[in-house]
Design a protein around this motif. Structure first.
Motif, short mmCIF file in Angstrom:
data_model
loop_
_atom_site.label_atom_id
_atom_site.label_comp_id
_atom_site.label_asym_id
_atom_site.label_seq_id
_atom_site.Cartn_x
_atom_site.Cartn_y
_atom_site.Cartn_z
N LEU A 143 4.63 23.46 28.87
CA LEU A 143 4.10 22.61 29.94
C LEU A 143 2.69 22.96 30.39
O LEU A 143 1.97 22.07 30.86
N ILE A 144 2.30 24.20 30.27
CA ILE A 144 0.97 24.61 30.72
C ILE A 144 -0.02 24.63 29.57
O ILE A 144 -1.09 24.04 29.63
N GLY A 145 0.35 25.28 28.48
CA GLY A 145 -0.50 25.32 27.30
C GLY A 145 -1.77 26.09 27.52
O GLY A 145 -1.86 26.98 28.37
N GLY A 146 -2.84 25.71 26.77
CA GLY A 146 -4.11 26.39 26.89
C GLY A 146 -4.00 27.87 26.56
O GLY A 146 -3.12 28.31 25.81
N ILE A 147 -4.88 28.67 27.14
CA ILE A 147 -4.86 30.10 26.87
C ILE A 147 -3.63 30.75 27.49
O ILE A 147 -3.11 31.75 26.97
N VAL A 148 -3.11 30.18 28.59
CA VAL A 148 -1.88 30.70 29.19
C VAL A 148 -0.72 30.54 28.21
O VAL A 148 0.08 31.47 28.00
N GLY A 149 -0.64 29.38 27.57
CA GLY A 149 0.39 29.15 26.57
C GLY A 149 0.24 30.08 25.38
O GLY A 149 1.23 30.57 24.82
N ILE B 265 -10.33 28.66 7.19
CA ILE B 265 -11.20 28.05 8.20
C ILE B 265 -10.33 27.47 9.31
O ILE B 265 -9.30 26.84 9.04
N HIS B 266 -10.73 27.73 10.56
CA HIS B 266 -10.04 27.08 11.67
C HIS B 266 -10.96 26.95 12.87
O HIS B 266 -12.04 27.53 12.94
N HIS B 267 -10.49 26.17 13.84
CA HIS B 267 -11.26 25.76 15.02
C HIS B 267 -10.49 26.22 16.25
O HIS B 267 -9.27 26.02 16.34
N GLN B 268 -11.18 26.86 17.21
CA GLN B 268 -10.50 27.30 18.43
C GLN B 268 -11.41 27.18 19.64
O GLN B 268 -12.63 27.08 19.52
N ARG B 269 -10.79 27.22 20.83
CA ARG B 269 -11.56 27.05 22.07
C ARG B 269 -12.27 28.33 22.49
O ARG B 269 -13.41 28.29 22.96
N GLN B 270 -11.62 29.47 22.35
CA GLN B 270 -12.18 30.72 22.88
C GLN B 270 -13.14 31.37 21.88
O GLN B 270 -12.98 31.27 20.66
N ASN B 271 -14.12 32.07 22.44
CA ASN B 271 -15.05 32.84 21.63
C ASN B 271 -14.28 33.97 20.94
O ASN B 271 -13.72 34.84 21.61
N PRO B 272 -14.24 34.00 19.60
CA PRO B 272 -13.42 35.01 18.90
C PRO B 272 -13.91 36.43 19.10
O PRO B 272 -13.15 37.37 18.88
N THR B 273 -15.16 36.61 19.53
CA THR B 273 -15.66 37.96 19.77
C THR B 273 -15.21 38.51 21.12
O THR B 273 -15.43 39.68 21.41
N LYS B 274 -14.58 37.66 21.93
CA LYS B 274 -14.18 38.07 23.27
C LYS B 274 -12.67 37.99 23.50
O LYS B 274 -12.21 38.18 24.63
N ILE C 219 -8.72 39.32 23.00
CA ILE C 219 -8.06 40.62 22.87
C ILE C 219 -7.57 40.83 21.45
O ILE C 219 -7.65 41.92 20.90
N HIS C 220 -7.04 39.75 20.84
CA HIS C 220 -6.49 39.83 19.49
C HIS C 220 -6.72 38.46 18.83
O HIS C 220 -6.70 37.43 19.52
N PRO C 221 -6.93 38.43 17.51
CA PRO C 221 -7.20 37.15 16.84
C PRO C 221 -6.16 36.06 17.06
O PRO C 221 -6.51 34.88 17.07
#
Length: 294
Positions: A28-34, A252-261, A263-265
């Motif tokens: 129900l919440i999703g995003g980085i919380v999910g 190859i993939h696409h994500q919202r968060q900066n992968p350098t920041k 905690i884990h891939p």
């Protein structure tokens, strides 16, 4: 209510509530919380549950010898089993894609294909059947593994694989935020890798401010550096066999968060990735043979 809580046990009630909150967060919440909740469910809770089950089994044996019955102990075991259950998803005994949809996970991007020769989709698409290793994780929900003939040949020589050393082109306009090409390419089928991603180029996409990740590149092949501005068609590097990989391929993939920041891939919100000017669907699936037009 208090009597029920006392009978079940306060710790058990807290654990059940936490378990339910994690599932609610995923659906129900999703995003980085999910994404965090999904990781806790699949990678953390089962080990806590297994430890609790072991402790309760020891207590059960002790009480058995003393001929003492404990209803609370039975509840403890049931809660432990409930917490362990998601390990079946982690082990793909119950294959379940991270519960997100293309419509809900936005922004999506449509990009140029990163290779110039005929390519086979090893894994890719929207469902767990076509994209099993990726779709089960939040960060790689719509990731692709790309191959070229010959592949899946059980050779221990990287040069025998069609995609080995092929040039990787930038699919997007954006800024390079991270690169690495110092990791050795491993023998196909080997588990002797140093990282999950291997050598890589990460790009912040100009259009959306989201991130495109290209992994498993060849050692010493990356041609761009952090801060470089790239456009579609610019050379990035060459396909290798670095990182956690069974044979040479491009991930190859696409994500919202900066992968350098992160905690884990695996703890990131994966976003849909489409390709333009293909002879197949813009979101190709496992087994599709792609003849790039760009």
């Amino acid at each position: 209510m208090k009597a029920v809580i006392r009978k079940i046990g306060y710790i058990n009630c807290v654990l059940i509530a936490f378990f339910l909150i994690l599932w609610i967060s995923v659906f129900l919440i999703g995003g980085i919380v999910g994404a965090y909740s999904w990781t806790l469910l699949k990678l953390v809770l089962p080990f806590i549950g297994a430890l609790g089950l072991l402790m309760n089994l020891i207590i059960f044996i002790i009480l058995l010898f003393k001929k003492i019955k404990s209803l609370k102990l039975a509840f403890n075991v049931m809660v432990n089993i409930l917490m362990i259950f998601p390990i079946l998803m982690t082990m793909n005994i119950i294959p379940l894609a991270y519960p997100n949809t293309v419509e809900h996970a936005q922004p999506s991007v449509t990009v140029n294909f990163p290779l110039k020769e005929q390519t086979v989709v090893g894994w890719g698409g929207n469902n767990v059947k076509d994209n099993l290793p990726h779709a089960i994780w939040s960060s790689e929900r719509w990731a692709y593994d790309l191959l070229m003939e010959p592949y899946n040949i059980n050779s221990d020589n990287n040069e025998d694989y069609g995609i080995w050393n092929k040039i990787v082109y930038s699919p997007v306009s954006g800024v390079v935020i991270a690169t690495y090409d110092g990791e050795d390419d491993i023998t196909p089928g080997s588990e002797d890798f140093n990282s999950l991603e291997g050598n890589y180029v990460y790009i912040e996409i100009e259009e959306t401010g989201t991130y495109l990740l290209l992994n498993h590149l060849k050692k010493d092949s990356v041609l761009v550096k952090v801060g470089d501005k790239v456009k579609p068609g610019d050379l990035l590097g060459r396909v290798g066999n670095s990182g956690s990989t069974s044979e040479p391929h491009l991930h190859i993939h696409h994500q919202r968060q900066n992968p350098t920041k992160t905690i884990h891939p695996v703890i990131a919100e994966g976003l849909p990735l489409f390709f333009r000017d293909l002879n197949v669907s813009s979101m190709p699936r496992k087994g599709d043979v792609i003849t790039p037009q760009n």
